[in-house]
Design a protein around this motif. Structure first.
Motif, PDB file in Angstrom:
ATOM      1  N   TYR A  73       0.827  -1.210   0.000  1.00  0.00           N
ATOM      2  CA  TYR A  73       0.000   0.000   0.000  1.00  0.00           C
ATOM      3  C   TYR A  73       0.863   1.263   0.000  1.00  0.00           C
ATOM      4  O   TYR A  73       0.571   2.231  -0.707  1.00  0.00           O
ATOM      5  N   PRO A 128       3.128   1.397  -3.865  1.00  0.00           N
ATOM      6  CA  PRO A 128       2.405   0.696  -4.938  1.00  0.00           C
ATOM      7  C   PRO A 128       3.196   0.603  -6.231  1.00  0.00           C
ATOM      8  O   PRO A 128       2.965  -0.326  -7.016  1.00  0.00           O
ATOM      9  N   GLN A 151      -3.364   0.429  -5.868  1.00  0.00           N
ATOM     10  CA  GLN A 151      -3.092   0.718  -4.461  1.00  0.00           C
ATOM     11  C   GLN A 151      -4.294   0.392  -3.572  1.00  0.00           C
ATOM     12  O   GLN A 151      -4.138  -0.091  -2.443  1.00  0.00           O
TER      13      GLN A 151
END
Length: 225
Positions: free
Chosen positions: A114, A117, A125
């Motif tokens: 996250y 990405p 993401q």
């Protein structure tokens, strides 16, 4: 007499939880702030894996190397546990170990994807955020349960424990990937929990900035009275 040496990177969540526990336990140590782009050879000599934190603990004429943040936390608490961070009932200890293990495995994997990405272009993401949210939901439910049963704002007990400190830096890192999203998310108990830890004297103390360590400089001694 030699004091422990901690190789640390200020923003690393693993290093943050180690420093918070050392401060909590009142452990005096030498802090060596490192640059991850130019890791000092003395750190690599004792820990070739090259990640922070690493702690060198001296005992008589020998020394021990603690290469994992949880090992540093446990070592410090064994030395001094003034507010009984590990004084938990069996069921509480089971929950604490489960939450920390989930944080360090599944959640950390999703968090890295996250946060970065571009390194993981296979999925958008938002996909990785949804993966991470599975753990946020667990924490939110746990905090709600503690609030109802003990009127507590902490994960395990009616007070801060080692589980809160072990997990907090990672949730903080997640939140600041998109702080506007996090603050508008439905995780209200988790938001309050994060804010409490983020504004605590313990966290503010260990987030002071120090220059990157070089062998020639005067030692930075952390001494918590």
């Amino acid at each position: 007499m030699y004091i422990p040496i901690l190789y640390s990177f200020r923003r690393c969540p693993y290093a943050i939880r180690a420093r918070m526990t050392l401060a909590y336990a009142g452990i005096q140590y030498e802090l060596r702030e490192v640059s991850l782009k130019n890791k000092p050879q003395p750190m690599l000599d004792i820990s070739p894996k090259g990640t922070t934190p690493v702690m060198q603990v001296f005992a008589e004429k020998d020394f021990q190397v603690l290469e994992e943040s949880l090992d540093i936390m446990n070592w410090a608490i064994q030395k001094n546990d003034p507010f009984h961070w590990r004084d938990l009932a069996d069921d509480e200890m089971t929950i604490a170990k489960y939450l920390i293990a989930t944080n360090d495995r599944e959640f950390k994997i999703a968090l890295d994807r996250y946060k970065y990405p571009n390194r993981f272009p296979e999925k958008p993401q938002e996909f990785y955020r949804l993966q991470a949210e599975e753990f946020l939901q667990v924490l939110e439910l746990q905090l709600k349960k503690r609030s109802l049963e003990q009127n507590s704002n902490f994960l395990i007990s009616d007070r801060q424990t080692f589980a809160d400190v072990a997990i907090f830096p990672f949730i903080r890192q997640f939140a600041y990937v998109d702080i506007a999203w996090f603050q508008s998310s439905p995780y209200q108990c988790l938001q309050r929990w994060l804010q409490w830890h983020e504004t605590s004297a313990l966290f503010e103390l260990v987030m002071q900035k120090y220059p990157v360590w070089i062998p020639e400089q005067e030692a930075v001694i952390i001494n918590i009275d």
